[in-house]
Design an enzyme around this catalytic site. Sequence first.
Site, PDB file in Angstrom:
ATOM      1  N   ASP A  26      -2.703   2.313  -6.176  1.00  0.00           N
ATOM      2  CA  ASP A  26      -1.648   2.358  -5.161  1.00  0.00           C
ATOM      3  C   ASP A  26      -1.669   1.178  -4.193  1.00  0.00           C
ATOM      4  OD1 ASP A  26      -4.051   3.118  -4.002  1.00  0.00           O
ATOM      5  OD2 ASP A  26      -3.145   4.591  -2.671  1.00  0.00           O
ATOM      6  N   GLU A  27      -2.349   0.107  -4.565  1.00  0.00           N
ATOM      7  CA  GLU A  27      -2.532  -0.982  -3.606  1.00  0.00           C
ATOM      8  C   GLU A  27      -2.686  -2.302  -4.352  1.00  0.00           C
ATOM      9  OE1 GLU A  27      -5.671  -1.937   0.057  1.00  0.00           O
ATOM     10  OE2 GLU A  27      -6.049  -0.275  -1.318  1.00  0.00           O
ATOM     11  N   ASP A  64       0.855  -1.187   0.000  1.00  0.00           N
ATOM     12  CA  ASP A  64       0.000   0.000   0.000  1.00  0.00           C
ATOM     13  C   ASP A  64       0.894   1.240   0.000  1.00  0.00           C
ATOM     14  OD1 ASP A  64      -2.168   1.651   0.106  1.00  0.00           O
ATOM     15  OD2 ASP A  64      -2.729   1.189   2.171  1.00  0.00           O
TER      16      ASP A  64
END
Length: 353
Positions: free
Chosen positions: A105-106, A10
């Site tokens: 983003d993860e 993350d």
Amino acid sequence: MTQRKIIHIDCDCFYAAIEMRDEPELAGKPLAVGGSAERRGVIATCNYEARAYGVRSAMSSRHALKLCPDLTIVKPRMEAYKEASREIHSIFRDYTDLIEPLSLDEAFLDVSDTHHFSGSATRIAQDIRRRVSNQLHITVSAGVAPNKFLAKIASDWKKPNGLFVITPDQVEDFVASLPVTKLHGVGKVTADKLGRLGIVDCADLRSRSKLALVREFGSFGERLWSLAHGIDDRPVQNDSRRQSVSVENTYDTDLPDLAACLEKLPALLETLGTRMERMEGQYRPGKPFVKVKFHDFTQTTLEQSGAGRDLGSYEQLLTQAFARGGKPVRLLGIGVRLHDLRDAHEQLELFST
């Protein structure tokens, strides 16, 4: 059954981190990415300096400015965020093809069968964090655990810029103390209902039978029972059809000229060939392309129909791409566009029945 090794990555305040990287004068000051207060905008994300004032995602920009009058709000630059996400995923693919993106983003990574670092998921997570920091100049937090549920909790445990590992023998004790609000799928309504039943953590949940939980919560009761025992068999879903295969490298020292860039091509081409071998029979290779990111973070990508995928073809593409900027280069990438053969195979099966 082989013990799974799952990593959850993350990025830390991703959009804001990219803005601070590209505009260093923003670093260390309260910063948010979102719409303007005059147009009833909302906050997409903010850095930790802004969070200290109570600014949060999904908050109206107007309210955020009341909480933090010195807050700088910048408009989102989605292409910049997408490009950074692509670079991060390129790093992921050096360790495994089992990648489940949750957002830009993860992502979850299943590294159960990888041979990197003698199969150590912890060392892989450490290396990913190091490479993202060195290549993109942002930080990511990572969680390592035997399943997705625990890996996601672990990545949040030492945010920002942290790594937390839950080993199989730690699962039972770790989960027992978890508040029920940490369980995947438990929102405010379910948490309130659990609270009325005297259930505030997973140890309390474990005291109830699976049947009792199903009676109270329907099919979700079975899920609650499993999570309270640290059980989550959900696989890392990797169903996306790839549009290209590529390899890229960010260099510790900028490559000063075209000759220095051309010297790096053979090694990149060798790695690309290895990646293409892993997908043989699934895709038909198409147009080759090169990507050049200059020292000032401007970049260009050039591809050509009908060109070969040999060293000479990539040298020609790189020469043309470099001429577009003519500046020192921090990142070089090469790749091939792909045509999915599985679609064609499925069509053949459809018409052969």
